[in-house]
Enzyme design. Structure first.
Site, short mmCIF file in Angstrom:
data_model
loop_
_atom_site.label_atom_id
_atom_site.label_comp_id
_atom_site.label_asym_id
_atom_site.label_seq_id
_atom_site.Cartn_x
_atom_site.Cartn_y
_atom_site.Cartn_z
N CYS A 257 0.83 -1.21 0.00
CA CYS A 257 0.00 0.00 0.00
C CYS A 257 0.86 1.26 0.00
O CYS A 257 1.37 1.67 1.05
CB CYS A 257 -0.92 -0.02 1.22
SG CYS A 257 -1.92 1.46 1.32
N CYS B 105 -0.51 4.10 2.20
CA CYS B 105 -0.39 3.90 3.66
C CYS B 105 1.06 4.07 4.11
O CYS B 105 1.32 4.66 5.15
CB CYS B 105 -0.83 2.50 4.08
SG CYS B 105 -2.22 1.82 3.22
N ASP B 106 2.00 3.54 3.35
CA ASP B 106 3.38 3.42 3.85
C ASP B 106 4.38 4.31 3.13
O ASP B 106 5.53 4.42 3.58
CB ASP B 106 3.85 1.95 3.71
CG ASP B 106 2.97 1.01 4.51
OD1 ASP B 106 2.49 1.44 5.58
OD2 ASP B 106 2.76 -0.14 4.07
#
Ligand code: NAP
Length: 321
Positions: A147, A150-151
Site C-alpha cells: 500500500c 499507507c506506507d
C-alpha cells in the site's frame, strides 16, 4: 466444537435479529452505490464494512478517470458513504462471519449480531496478491508493503522498487515519486499493462523501469536492504539495493464467503453474474471487483452496484406480491 459454534449462533439469533430488505456486504464503490440506490428505492438497507480487506479504492492515491471527480480514492469513498447514509442506509462496521439461507430469507451473522435480509448483494472486492517469494512475508512492515498511500511517507528520500505493470503499480510509482521517493518500477515483461495516460505520466517523470525481470527474493537485516532479481531474457540474477519493495501485482477476489450460500464462482474465484448482476442463487446479487465483469474500474463497480440494487428491488417486490 461445531456444536459449540452453532449454540453461539443460536444465542445471537434469539437475542437480536434485525430485519432488512437488503444486506450489502462490502463498502467500496460497488457496495456504496448499491446502498445509495437501494435506500432510494425505499428498501430497508444495511451495508457492512470490514477493515480487511479494505476497499482497494481507499488505498488509491489519485483518481482521474471517474467522471466529474478528481481526488483521492478515500475522499471519493467518503462522499459515497455520506450519500448512502443520507438516504437512510445503515452502516455496520462489523466483520461478517457467516451467511445462511433460512425459509426464503438470508441471515448475515457478524461478530455482534444477526441481520435478516430478503436479498443479499456481495460487493466484497479483492485482496492484494502476494508474490510468494522468500523474504516477502518476513519483511512486511520492515520495507515490504502492498500500500503506497499507507506506507509511502516512510520512504521519502529513500530508494524503493515497485513491482508490477498494471494500473495500480504505475499509479503507486507516480505517487511515490511525487512524495519524494527514488522509485524504480520492476516489470516482468517488456510492455506495461497500465492504461496509456498513466504510462505517459510515468515516463514524463523519468521513472526508470527494469524490464523483463522478476523479483526472486527480498533480503535485509532488521529491514529491507536489497532485492534479488532475475533478468528473464538473459537468465541472469542481479541484486538491487533498496529500502523498500512495494508489491502491486493484482488482486484476488474476496469471495470465499459466497460459498456459504452455494454461489457459483469461475476458476479464478470471481462470482459469476448475469447482466442483471444476479448470481445462480435467487435473491443473491454481486457487484464490482468480486464478480466476473470484464472491466474493473471504479465507474464500472458503481454501475454494477446500481444494477444489483435494481435487481434486488425487483426481487424484494416480487417476494412481497
Ligand atoms: P492487474 O491489472 O491485474 O495487473 C497486475 C500486474 O502485475 C500485471 O502487470 C502483471 O503482469 C503483474 N504480475 C502479476 N503477477 C505477477 C508476478 N507473480 N510477478 C510479477 N508481476 C506480476 O492488477 P492491478 O494493477 O492491481 O489492477 C487491478 C484492477 O484494478 C485492474 O482492472 C485495473 O484496471 C483496476 N485499477 C484501475 C485504476 C485506475 O483506473 N486508475 C487504478 C488501479 C487499479 P502482466 O502484465 O505480465 O500480466
Amino acid at each position: 466444537m461445531e456444536s459449540l459454534v452453532v449454540t453461539d449462533l443460536q444465542k445471537k439469533t434469539e437475542a437480536n435479529v434485525r430485519d432488512y430488505d437488503v444486506a450489502i456486504i462490502g463498502a467500496g464503490p460497488a457496495g456504496l452505490t448499491a446502498a445509495i440506490y437501494s435506500a432510494r428505492y425505499g428498501m430497508k438497507t444495511v451495508f457492512f464494512e470490514t477493515v480487511n480487506p479494505a476497499s482497494q479504492l481507499s488505498l488509491t492515491p489519485v483518481i482521474e478517470n471517474f467522471p466529474g471527480f478528481e481526488g483521492s480514492g478515500f475522499e471519493l469513498l467518503e462522499r459515497m458513504r455520506h450519500q448512502a447514509l443520507k438516504f437512510g442506509a445503515e452502516h455496520r462496521f462489523e466483520s461478517v462471519e457467516k451467511l445462511r439461507k433460512i425459509n426464503g430469507s438470508f441471515e448475515v451473522i457478524t461478530e455482534s449480531g444477526v441481520y435478516r435480509a430478503k436479498a443479499i448483494i456481495f460487493a466484497t472486492g479483492g485482496e492484494h496478491r502476494e508474490l510468494g517469494i522468500p523474504g516477502e512475508r518476513e519483511f512486511v512492515g520492515k520495507g515490504v508493503s502492498y500500500c503506497a498511500t499507507c506506507d509511502g511517507h516512510f520512504f521519502r528520500g529513500k530508494r524503493v522498487l515497485v513491482v508490477g505493470g498494471g494500473n495500480t503499480a504505475v499509479t503507486d510509482a507516480i505517487y511515490l515519486k511525487e512524495i519524494g521517493c527514488q522509485v524504480t518500477l520492476v516489470h516482468r515483461r517488456d510492455e506495461l499493462r497500465a492504461e496509456k495516460a498513466l504510462q505517459d505520466e510515468l515516463f514524463k517523470r523519468n521513472i526508470p523501469v527494469i524490464w523483463n525481470s522478476i523479483v526472486l527474493r527480498v533480503e535485509g537485516d532488521e529491514k529491507v536492504r536489497k532485492a534479488v532479481l532475475l533478468d528473464r531474457i538473459e537468465n541472469r540474477e542481479f541484486a538491487v539495493e533498496t529500502d523498500g519493495v512495494f508489491i502491486a501485482v493484482g488482486i484476488r477476489p474476496a469471495t470465499d464467503m459466497a460459498m456459504d450460500l452455494g454461489v457459483e464462482r469461475d476458476s479464478a474465484g470471481y462470482i459469476k453474474v448475469d447482466k442483471k448482476q444476479r448470481t445462480n442463487v435467487n435473491g443473491v446479487f454481486a457487484a464490482g471487483d468480486c464478480c466476473d465483469n470484464p472491466l474493473k474500474q471504479v465507474v464500472t463497480a458503481c454501475g454494477d452496484g446500481a444494477v444489483a440494487a435494481n435487481s434486488a428491488f425487483e426481487y424484494v417486490k416480487m417476494m412481497g406480491s
